[in-house]
Design an enzyme around this catalytic site. Sequence first.
Site, PDB file in Angstrom:
ATOM      1  N   LYS A 140       0.814  -1.186   0.000  1.00  0.00           N
ATOM      2  CA  LYS A 140       0.000   0.000   0.000  1.00  0.00           C
ATOM      3  C   LYS A 140       0.861   1.255   0.000  1.00  0.00           C
ATOM      4  O   LYS A 140       0.460   2.307  -0.473  1.00  0.00           O
ATOM      5  CB  LYS A 140      -0.878   0.037   1.266  1.00  0.00           C
ATOM      6  CG  LYS A 140      -1.838  -1.091   1.424  1.00  0.00           C
ATOM      7  CD  LYS A 140      -2.586  -0.897   2.778  1.00  0.00           C
ATOM      8  CE  LYS A 140      -3.481  -2.076   3.076  1.00  0.00           C
ATOM      9  NZ  LYS A 140      -4.071  -1.955   4.430  1.00  0.00           N
ATOM     10  N   GLY A 141       2.039   1.151   0.595  1.00  0.00           N
ATOM     11  CA  GLY A 141       2.828   2.316   0.969  1.00  0.00           C
ATOM     12  C   GLY A 141       3.194   3.288  -0.136  1.00  0.00           C
ATOM     13  O   GLY A 141       3.354   4.475   0.118  1.00  0.00           O
ATOM     14  N   GLU A 161       8.336   2.113  -5.381  1.00  0.00           N
ATOM     15  CA  GLU A 161       8.221   1.621  -4.007  1.00  0.00           C
ATOM     16  C   GLU A 161       8.305   2.796  -3.031  1.00  0.00           C
ATOM     17  O   GLU A 161       8.867   3.846  -3.355  1.00  0.00           O
ATOM     18  CB  GLU A 161       9.356   0.600  -3.779  1.00  0.00           C
ATOM     19  CG  GLU A 161       9.537   0.080  -2.376  1.00  0.00           C
ATOM     20  CD  GLU A 161       8.375  -0.723  -1.826  1.00  0.00           C
ATOM     21  OE1 GLU A 161       7.236  -0.242  -1.910  1.00  0.00           O
ATOM     22  OE2 GLU A 161       8.623  -1.815  -1.286  1.00  0.00           O
ATOM     23  N   ASP A 162       7.742   2.614  -1.852  1.00  0.00           N
ATOM     24  CA  ASP A 162       7.818   3.673  -0.846  1.00  0.00           C
ATOM     25  C   ASP A 162       9.224   3.763  -0.269  1.00  0.00           C
ATOM     26  O   ASP A 162       9.869   4.799  -0.316  1.00  0.00           O
ATOM     27  CB  ASP A 162       6.773   3.476   0.270  1.00  0.00           C
ATOM     28  CG  ASP A 162       6.770   2.070   0.873  1.00  0.00           C
ATOM     29  OD1 ASP A 162       7.629   1.239   0.512  1.00  0.00           O
ATOM     30  OD2 ASP A 162       5.899   1.805   1.720  1.00  0.00           O
ATOM     31  N   ASP A 165      14.345  -1.033   2.419  1.00  0.00           N
ATOM     32  CA  ASP A 165      14.977  -1.157   3.730  1.00  0.00           C
ATOM     33  C   ASP A 165      15.968  -2.328   3.682  1.00  0.00           C
ATOM     34  O   ASP A 165      17.105  -2.153   3.238  1.00  0.00           O
ATOM     35  CB  ASP A 165      13.864  -1.344   4.773  1.00  0.00           C
ATOM     36  CG  ASP A 165      14.370  -1.395   6.200  1.00  0.00           C
ATOM     37  OD1 ASP A 165      15.511  -0.986   6.439  1.00  0.00           O
ATOM     38  OD2 ASP A 165      13.615  -1.846   7.089  1.00  0.00           O
ATOM     39  N   LYS A 214      16.709   3.563   2.312  1.00  0.00           N
ATOM     40  CA  LYS A 214      17.259   3.465   3.672  1.00  0.00           C
ATOM     41  C   LYS A 214      18.289   2.342   3.682  1.00  0.00           C
ATOM     42  O   LYS A 214      17.956   1.189   3.513  1.00  0.00           O
ATOM     43  CB  LYS A 214      16.109   3.164   4.643  1.00  0.00           C
ATOM     44  CG  LYS A 214      16.481   3.285   6.101  1.00  0.00           C
ATOM     45  CD  LYS A 214      15.261   3.357   7.000  1.00  0.00           C
ATOM     46  CE  LYS A 214      14.662   1.998   7.289  1.00  0.00           C
ATOM     47  NZ  LYS A 214      13.513   2.076   8.226  1.00  0.00           N
ATOM     48  N   ASP A 223       3.337   3.754   6.807  1.00  0.00           N
ATOM     49  CA  ASP A 223       2.551   3.521   8.022  1.00  0.00           C
ATOM     50  C   ASP A 223       3.382   2.995   9.179  1.00  0.00           C
ATOM     51  O   ASP A 223       4.480   2.471   9.005  1.00  0.00           O
ATOM     52  CB  ASP A 223       1.473   2.475   7.742  1.00  0.00           C
ATOM     53  CG  ASP A 223       2.063   1.058   7.636  1.00  0.00           C
ATOM     54  OD1 ASP A 223       3.002   0.863   6.837  1.00  0.00           O
ATOM     55  OD2 ASP A 223       1.611   0.168   8.373  1.00  0.00           O
ATOM     56  N   ARG A 268      -0.593   7.027   7.338  1.00  0.00           N
ATOM     57  CA  ARG A 268      -0.352   7.103   5.891  1.00  0.00           C
ATOM     58  C   ARG A 268      -0.820   8.438   5.313  1.00  0.00           C
ATOM     59  O   ARG A 268      -0.323   8.889   4.291  1.00  0.00           O
ATOM     60  CB  ARG A 268      -1.089   5.972   5.160  1.00  0.00           C
ATOM     61  CG  ARG A 268      -0.590   4.567   5.476  1.00  0.00           C
ATOM     62  CD  ARG A 268      -1.251   3.562   4.523  1.00  0.00           C
ATOM     63  NE  ARG A 268      -1.150   2.184   4.968  1.00  0.00           N
ATOM     64  CZ  ARG A 268      -0.104   1.383   4.722  1.00  0.00           C
ATOM     65  NH1 ARG A 268       0.941   1.841   4.063  1.00  0.00           N
ATOM     66  NH2 ARG A 268      -0.096   0.144   5.143  1.00  0.00           N
TER      67      ARG A 268
HETATM   68  P1  IMP Z   1      12.303  -4.317   2.897  1.00  0.00           P
HETATM   69  O1  IMP Z   1      12.877  -4.543   4.275  1.00  0.00           O
HETATM   70  O2  IMP Z   1      13.266  -3.594   2.018  1.00  0.00           O
HETATM   71  O3  IMP Z   1      11.809  -5.606   2.313  1.00  0.00           O
HETATM   72  O4  IMP Z   1      11.065  -3.359   3.073  1.00  0.00           O
HETATM   73  C1  IMP Z   1       9.810  -3.905   3.292  1.00  0.00           C
HETATM   74  C2  IMP Z   1       8.731  -2.901   3.538  1.00  0.00           C
HETATM   75  O5  IMP Z   1       8.792  -2.522   4.904  1.00  0.00           O
HETATM   76  C3  IMP Z   1       8.781  -1.586   2.784  1.00  0.00           C
HETATM   77  O6  IMP Z   1       8.243  -1.661   1.500  1.00  0.00           O
HETATM   78  C4  IMP Z   1       7.894  -0.745   3.688  1.00  0.00           C
HETATM   79  O7  IMP Z   1       6.539  -0.948   3.353  1.00  0.00           O
HETATM   80  C5  IMP Z   1       8.211  -1.287   5.057  1.00  0.00           C
HETATM   81  N1  IMP Z   1       9.165  -0.384   5.752  1.00  0.00           N
HETATM   82  C6  IMP Z   1      10.493  -0.489   5.845  1.00  0.00           C
HETATM   83  N2  IMP Z   1      11.026   0.531   6.550  1.00  0.00           N
HETATM   84  C7  IMP Z   1       9.955   1.310   6.892  1.00  0.00           C
HETATM   85  C8  IMP Z   1       9.838   2.558   7.605  1.00  0.00           C
HETATM   86  O8  IMP Z   1      10.808   3.187   8.078  1.00  0.00           O
HETATM   87  N3  IMP Z   1       8.569   3.035   7.747  1.00  0.00           N
HETATM   88  C9  IMP Z   1       7.468   2.416   7.239  1.00  0.00           C
HETATM   89  N4  IMP Z   1       7.544   1.270   6.557  1.00  0.00           N
HETATM   90  C10 IMP Z   1       8.777   0.723   6.383  1.00  0.00           C
HETATM   91 MG    MG Z   2       6.229  -1.225   0.951  1.00  0.00          MG
END
Ligand code: IMP
Ligand code: MG
Length: 174
Positions: free
Chosen positions: A39-40, A95-96, A99, A127, A155, A161
């Site tokens: 959703k982000g 993508e939002d 991480d 990040k 979120d 959001r």
């Molecule tokens: P990944 O760890 O790169 O797989 O990120 C997975 C998902 O975690 C991202 O698409 C976000 O939706 C969520 N996420 C990661 N870091 C944050 C944050 O700082 N705030 C909100 N959502 C986050």
């Molecule tokens: Mg996401």
Amino acid sequence: MKFVQLFDRPQIEARAQELGREISSHYGDEPLVCVCVLKGAYAFFTDLMRNLTIHPTMDFVRLSSYADQTSRKSKMVFSKDMEIDIRDKHVLVVEDIVDTGHSMGFLIKVLEARSPKSIKIAAMIDKRERREVDVNVDFVGFPLDKGYIVGYGLDYAEQYRELDGIYDLKFSEA
Ligand code: IMP
Ligand code: MG
């Protein structure tokens, strides 16, 4: 909990404009499919798309992860897959925040198997502190060292959001 503003609405708008220009000149007249990761990414996707001077097709995916009992790792699946055929087309995943990189690592791998012409990633926030999977973000809104951020689509437990800025969420007053 405390909210510390990192980026306000005008800063985000200005960045979306710059990225929109950059992406438009990168793809030019080539067929492009832009994929919003729900959703982000909904807010960023909307603003980014409005700042394009090209005319991509658009689609939406939603990923979810679950604990795999046998390997003790978490596994990713689509809870909503794409509907547009991406074969021989350029794909831009929007993508939002990237991480650990697990979500984008999974998505890129699955989409690559569908033989697109290219796949790139645009993320509002890159990040890097907790990166575990080697994912390259081609179009970065804002790089960020660390922190948990909310607002502008992002979120915490499905809340915040709707905020029109991006905030660092501080869990303790210390
Ligand atoms: P990944 O760890 O790169 O797989 O990120 C997975 C998902 O975690 C991202 O698409 C976000 O939706 C969520 N996420 C990661 N870091 C944050 C944050 O700082 N705030 C909100 N959502 C986050
Ligand atoms: Mg996401």
